[in-house]
Write an enzyme that holds these catalytic residues in place. Structure first.
Site, PDB file in Angstrom:
ATOM      1  N   ASP A 122       0.821  -1.207   0.000  1.00 19.18           N
ATOM      2  CA  ASP A 122       0.000   0.000   0.000  1.00 19.18           C
ATOM      3  C   ASP A 122       0.857   1.260   0.000  1.00 19.18           C
ATOM      4  OD1 ASP A 122      -2.262  -1.634   0.211  1.00 19.18           O
ATOM      5  OD2 ASP A 122      -2.153  -1.648   2.403  1.00 19.18           O
ATOM      6  N   TYR A 191       6.927 -10.475   6.201  1.00 20.61           N
ATOM      7  CA  TYR A 191       6.841  -9.039   6.460  1.00 20.61           C
ATOM      8  C   TYR A 191       7.435  -8.705   7.825  1.00 20.61           C
ATOM      9  CZ  TYR A 191       3.579  -7.964   2.607  1.00 20.61           C
ATOM     10  OH  TYR A 191       2.999  -7.774   1.372  1.00 20.61           O
TER      11      TYR A 191
END
Length: 402
Positions: A122, A191
């Site tokens: 994002d 992540y």
């Protein structure tokens, strides 16, 4: 309209918009270069002189081969990774990379290159080893391509890097089969979320994170999407550790078979509230109980600035580093680190000179952005439930019938 028909219709729309999206990507980058776009947006500056190795563009007939490109980026100034077929007014990572590939004849047309990314990030999110798979222009013969020859191939890493700004880097490439997909062949994604742990109980956060490990329905840790009806994923590892040589900085590390939309940021928001002792560590177990809570409480997700895609894992992919790129990339990254250190020192000097007191916000706020006053926390399970993926599907089907 059935689920399969909806997927088919979605794919048809994507293909129809691909060509238009190419043109939009190039136009947005050109606007940035001309100074007509926001000056804070990063620019991929045009090179007036012909770069070394680019002369081959005009001298050879290229043939198609499919490769994977591994790349890294600081996403601070970009509107996310993925380009959009609709002009959004902001430059994305893919806009810049695709513009560089088009100008260097690595590809002729993005819309027909069968490209796809391993991890979609994002706005404001970063990556170390994201991956794109696509067909590119090769200077090798058809026989050499069919035999997976890489010796004598174009130096894709160096060619593209010369056209990229200082916050995007191509690091390596790999020969892959024509049916390989950076998204669907990915075995796991890893992540990290980096955060300041000052005022937070890290041990409580670690306990809460441990409940994520295993196969679960993670719908209550994600924002529902119509196209993602299956919300079950396998979490291989989840832990919180201290960042070396940085006393108050910690990193939430999570590795899974895949992630849902906003899953890590929503998870991090819960962990931060646990660390602030506003929620019990068992809130994670509660949210994983989808029989009891079939819809996610509409709590806010964590800020994007600490989120980094660390790796996309594949089987039988051999990465080839660009020749002489190590020193080139080290220089770009170290220059950015130097500028950030200067900026940090300047802000510390300003704070000291103005004799500004300490921040009195709840410790979790820098992570979650939730601005509730002290003593006024609203329990997560009391939030209004948001629609789940099945709700969105039923709504879509009802619209079609009407």
């Amino acid at each position: 309209m059935s689920k399969e028909e909806l997927h088919a219709k979605l794919e048809k729309i994507k293909k129809k918009n691909a060509q238009l999206s190419d043109q939009i990507s190039q136009m947005k980058v050109k606007l940035a270069q001309s100074g007509l776009e926001n000056e804070e947006e990063p620019l991929a500056k045009k090179k007036k002189k012909t770069q070394k190795g680019e002369k081959e563009q005009n001298d050879q007939i290229f043939r198609k081969r499919k490769i994977a490109l591994r790349f890294s980026y600081d996403g601070t100034k970009y509107n996310g990774l993925q380009r959009s077929p609709v002009p959004a007014g902001k430059t994305t990572i893919e806009d810049v990379i695709f513009d560089a590939m088009l100008r260097t004849k690595v590809v002729d047309d993005i819309g027909t290159a069968d490209y796809i990314a391993g991890g979609r990030t994002d706005k404001g999110v970063h990556a170390v080893n994201n991956v794109i798979s696509l067909f590119v222009n090769s200077r090798l013969s058809e026989d050499e391509i069919n035999e997976n020859v890489t010796v004598g191939e174009r130096n894709f890493v160096a060619i593209i890097n010369r056209q990229l700004p200082d916050d995007i880097w191509i690091t390596s490439w790999a020969q892959i089969s024509s049916d390989f997909s950076a998204r669907f062949n990915c075995k796991s994604r890893h992540y990290n979320y980096i955060f300041d742990s000052s005022g937070l109980d890290v041990e409580l956060m670690k306990e809460a994170a441990s409940y994520l490990i295993g196969e679960h329905d993670f719908r209550n840790f994600s924002q529902a999407q119509l196209e993602r009806q299956n919300t079950v994923r396998v979490c291989f590892a989840a832990d919180i550790k201290q960042v070396p040589n940085m006393s108050s900085m910690c990193v939430f590390s999570i590795k899974a078979s895949g992630f849902l939309y906003h899953q890590i940021r929503l998870t991090m928001a819960i962990l931060a509230l646990v660390g602030n002792k506003l929620e019990k560590s068992t809130i994670v177990k509660e949210l994983l109980d989808v029989e009891k809570y079939p819809r996610r409480p509409s709590y806010k997700y964590a800020n994007p600035d600490g989120l980094v895609l660390i790796d996309c894992e594949y089987e039988n992919v051999e990465w080839i580093d660009g020749e002489d790129q190590s020193r080139f990339l080290a220089s770009k990254i170290e220059n950015k680190m130097y500028n950030m250190k200067i900026g940090l020192s300047v802000h510390e000097l300003i704070k000291k000179t103005l004799d500004i007191g300490k921040d009195t916000d709840e410790p979790h706020r820098k992570i979650t952005g939730i601005a509730a006053k002290k003593g006024c926390h609203k329990p997560v399970l009391d939030y209004h439930p948001s629609p789940n993926a099945n709700d969105l599907l039923l709504k879509s089907q009802n619209k079609t019938k009407n």
